[in-house]
Design a protein around this motif. Structure first.
Motif, PDB file in Angstrom:
ATOM      1  N   VAL A 138       0.754  -1.257  -0.161  1.00  0.00           N
ATOM      2  CA  VAL A 138      -0.559   0.095   0.180  1.00  0.00           C
ATOM      3  C   VAL A 138       1.098   1.712  -0.289  1.00  0.00           C
ATOM      4  N   ALA A 139       0.595   2.287  -0.776  1.00  0.00           N
ATOM      5  CA  ALA A 139       1.453   3.125  -1.080  1.00  0.00           C
ATOM      6  C   ALA A 139       2.931   3.640  -1.308  1.00  0.00           C
ATOM      7  N   ARG A 140       3.570   2.169  -1.792  1.00  0.00           N
ATOM      8  CA  ARG A 140       4.416   2.036  -2.483  1.00  0.00           C
ATOM      9  C   ARG A 140       4.951   2.322  -3.727  1.00  0.00           C
ATOM     10  N   ASN A 146      -2.512   0.966  -6.917  1.00  0.00           N
ATOM     11  CA  ASN A 146      -3.525   2.093  -7.010  1.00  0.00           C
ATOM     12  C   ASN A 146      -2.533   3.091  -7.133  1.00  0.00           C
ATOM     13  N   LEU A 147      -2.186   2.783  -5.957  1.00  0.00           N
ATOM     14  CA  LEU A 147      -1.080   4.596  -6.384  1.00  0.00           C
ATOM     15  C   LEU A 147      -0.425   5.270  -8.173  1.00  0.00           C
ATOM     16  N   ALA A 148      -0.332   3.327  -8.491  1.00  0.00           N
ATOM     17  CA  ALA A 148      -0.031   4.127 -10.395  1.00  0.00           C
ATOM     18  C   ALA A 148      -0.944   4.913 -10.709  1.00  0.00           C
ATOM     19  N   GLU A 149      -2.520   4.606 -10.609  1.00  0.00           N
ATOM     20  CA  GLU A 149      -3.644   4.906 -10.773  1.00  0.00           C
ATOM     21  C   GLU A 149      -3.803   6.439 -10.238  1.00  0.00           C
ATOM     22  N   LEU A 150      -3.122   6.619  -9.497  1.00  0.00           N
ATOM     23  CA  LEU A 150      -3.397   8.269  -9.292  1.00  0.00           C
ATOM     24  C   LEU A 150      -2.293   8.348  -9.775  1.00  0.00           C
ATOM     25  N   LEU A 237      -9.550   7.782  -3.156  1.00  0.00           N
ATOM     26  CA  LEU A 237      -9.394   9.116  -2.015  1.00  0.00           C
ATOM     27  C   LEU A 237      -9.258   8.626  -0.714  1.00  0.00           C
ATOM     28  N   VAL A 238     -10.431   8.190  -0.228  1.00  0.00           N
ATOM     29  CA  VAL A 238     -10.745   8.000   1.292  1.00  0.00           C
ATOM     30  C   VAL A 238      -9.516   6.852   2.030  1.00  0.00           C
ATOM     31  N   GLU A 239      -9.207   6.359   1.297  1.00  0.00           N
ATOM     32  CA  GLU A 239      -9.144   5.357   1.649  1.00  0.00           C
ATOM     33  C   GLU A 239      -7.332   4.828   2.644  1.00  0.00           C
ATOM     34  N   HIS A 240      -6.063   5.570   1.774  1.00  0.00           N
ATOM     35  CA  HIS A 240      -5.185   5.595   2.719  1.00  0.00           C
ATOM     36  C   HIS A 240      -4.951   7.452   2.029  1.00  0.00           C
ATOM     37  N   THR A 241      -3.940   7.378   3.321  1.00  0.00           N
ATOM     38  CA  THR A 241      -2.655   9.061   3.031  1.00  0.00           C
ATOM     39  C   THR A 241      -1.347   8.235   1.617  1.00  0.00           C
ATOM     40  N   TRP A 242      -2.563   8.643   1.097  1.00  0.00           N
ATOM     41  CA  TRP A 242      -2.009   8.092  -0.589  1.00  0.00           C
ATOM     42  C   TRP A 242      -0.343   8.413  -0.390  1.00  0.00           C
ATOM     43  N   PHE A 243      -0.593   9.908  -0.006  1.00  0.00           N
ATOM     44  CA  PHE A 243       1.247  10.603  -0.683  1.00  0.00           C
ATOM     45  C   PHE A 243       2.406  10.511   0.648  1.00  0.00           C
ATOM     46  N   ALA A 244       1.587  10.650   1.829  1.00  0.00           N
ATOM     47  CA  ALA A 244       2.255  10.509   3.056  1.00  0.00           C
ATOM     48  C   ALA A 244       2.040  10.127   3.830  1.00  0.00           C
ATOM     49  N   ILE A 324      -9.005  16.392   1.058  1.00  0.00           N
ATOM     50  CA  ILE A 324      -8.583  16.692  -0.066  1.00  0.00           C
ATOM     51  C   ILE A 324      -7.137  17.545   0.626  1.00  0.00           C
ATOM     52  N   ALA A 325      -7.069  18.584   0.923  1.00  0.00           N
ATOM     53  CA  ALA A 325      -6.197  18.805   1.683  1.00  0.00           C
ATOM     54  C   ALA A 325      -4.733  18.481   2.452  1.00  0.00           C
ATOM     55  N   HIS A 326      -4.931  17.433   2.663  1.00  0.00           N
ATOM     56  CA  HIS A 326      -4.249  16.984   3.755  1.00  0.00           C
ATOM     57  C   HIS A 326      -3.075  16.050   2.131  1.00  0.00           C
ATOM     58  N   HIS A 327      -3.924  15.794   1.588  1.00  0.00           N
ATOM     59  CA  HIS A 327      -3.337  14.752  -0.274  1.00  0.00           C
ATOM     60  C   HIS A 327      -2.727  15.995  -0.737  1.00  0.00           C
ATOM     61  N   ARG A 328      -3.105  17.216  -0.951  1.00  0.00           N
ATOM     62  CA  ARG A 328      -2.360  18.492  -1.210  1.00  0.00           C
ATOM     63  C   ARG A 328      -1.014  18.540  -1.003  1.00  0.00           C
ATOM     64  N   ARG A 329      -0.997  18.754   0.693  1.00  0.00           N
ATOM     65  CA  ARG A 329       0.204  19.455   1.926  1.00  0.00           C
ATOM     66  C   ARG A 329       1.299  18.496   1.462  1.00  0.00           C
TER      67      ARG A 329
END
Length: 346
Positions: A138-140, A146-150, A237-244, A324-329
């Motif tokens: 997850v998120a690697r 899934n992260l590749a899709e994002l 988008l709301v499953e994981h803290t994908w980018f952090a 969304i703010a979390h992902h953007r940051r």
């Protein structure tokens, strides 16, 4: 209109058989091992069949409703999109092997009721991508599909505000619609996939015979090509803290709590609305699902004694603590970090 409302109510009643069957004797709190043992004793095939049948009976009710004016057609489009999301999440548990009694029954139910009529990838392929590739990674970057899709949709470090905003509604953009339609077409062109083509043809034909052109357009095409993909995208988008994600080692629950989030932890109304529409069948409690993927959604409530995950936002879109703010940051921090560590030019 009375018949359409009757079918929607009948579909809900059919779905209740599964909930009632698995609720009997359910403890208020128990370990994952105890819950898995209980669900194995209760495992059956007839209640999941009624559950999935009930979803399609509801869809038929929405098809009948679509022909009663513009407002009814809009309601039907939204209602069918929600049912498609429900079907997707039910099949998710079939992919994990906990929907029905046997692996064969899980695969057959998922294919017949969900993957074939909705034009989704084969269940076996979804199992490979989700269970074998996503869950352990997850998120690697470079490993999690899934992260590749994002990333492909534009959610990546360095994305401008405009591109980030477009990525949030990617399924509704031209590129997203083209991706959805070409993906369905590719599956239908695959050698030996005549039965998938026949399943989609059956859905289209039944919708037209049930409610005419309004049912075909607002009960199948608009939900399948636009609304349902957007609901599924928001759920991703709301499953994981994908980018952090918070890197952790240890037990599965500890690891998952560092990379999961829990939406609406303090707002019961929004939580119930989300669970009834775009985050159904335990998807709102993704941390519990990720920590215990072999637990059926009926038994996720007793496992909610788990500590809160890494991030517990109160909203999806608005406010500094929104998802969304979390992902953007997180994406902005990655961009700044990458720039600061780059070698200076001469």
């Amino acid at each position: 209109m009375p018949l359409s409302l009757f079918l929607i109510a009948l579909g809900i009643a059919l779905r209740e058989a599964d909930r009632i069957h698995f609720a009997r004797g359910r403890p208020s709190s128990a370990s994952a091992a105890a819950l898995i043992a209980l669900q194995r004793r209760r495992a059956t095939t007839w209640t999941p069949t009624l559950l999935l049948t009930g979803q399609w009976v509801q869809i038929a009710g929405w098809w009948l409703l679509a022909g009663h004016g513009l407002l009814a057609a809009a309601a039907a489009a939204a209602g069918v999109a929600v049912q498609f999301r429900h079907l997707q999440e039910i099949s998710h548990f079939a992919v994990h092997g906990v929907l029905a009694r046997t692996r064969r029954a899980n695969q057959l139910l998922a294919e017949v009721f969900v993957h074939h009529p909705l034009g989704l990838i084969p269940v076996g392929e979804r199992r490979r991508l989700h269970v074998r590739e996503h869950h352990p990674n997850v998120a690697r970057p470079g490993v999690d599909p899934n992260l590749a899709e994002l990333h492909q949709a534009g959610l990546r470090p360095g994305a401008s505000r405009a591109r980030f905003a477009r990525a949030l509604v990617y399924p509704l953009t031209w590129h997203g619609i083209r991706s959805t339609t070409t993906g369905i077409a590719a599956r239908l062109r695959h050698s030996g996939s005549w039965h998938r083509t026949a399943a989609i043809g059956l859905v289209l034909g039944t919708a037209y015979l049930t409610g005419g052109w309004p049912a075909l357009m607002c009960g199948v095409l608009v939900p399948r090509l636009l609304l349902y993909p957007q609901l599924a995208w928001l759920s991703l988008l709301v499953e994981h803290t994908w980018f952090a994600p918070e890197p952790r080692t240890g037990s599965p629950t500890w690891v998952e709590s560092g990379r999961c989030l829990r939406l609406y932890p303090h707002n019961r109304l929004l939580a119930r609305l989300a669970a009834a529409t775009w985050l159904p069948y335990g998807d709102l409690h993704h941390y519990a699902r990720s920590a215990h993927p072999a637990v059926r959604w009926n038994y996720l409530p007793p496992s909610r004694h788990l500590t809160q995950p890494h991030f517990t936002p109160d909203s999806l879109l608005i406010g500094p603590r929104s998802v969304i703010a979390h992902h953007r940051r997180a994406l902005t921090v990655h961009t700044v970090t990458r720039s600061s560590t780059a070698a200076p030019t001469a």
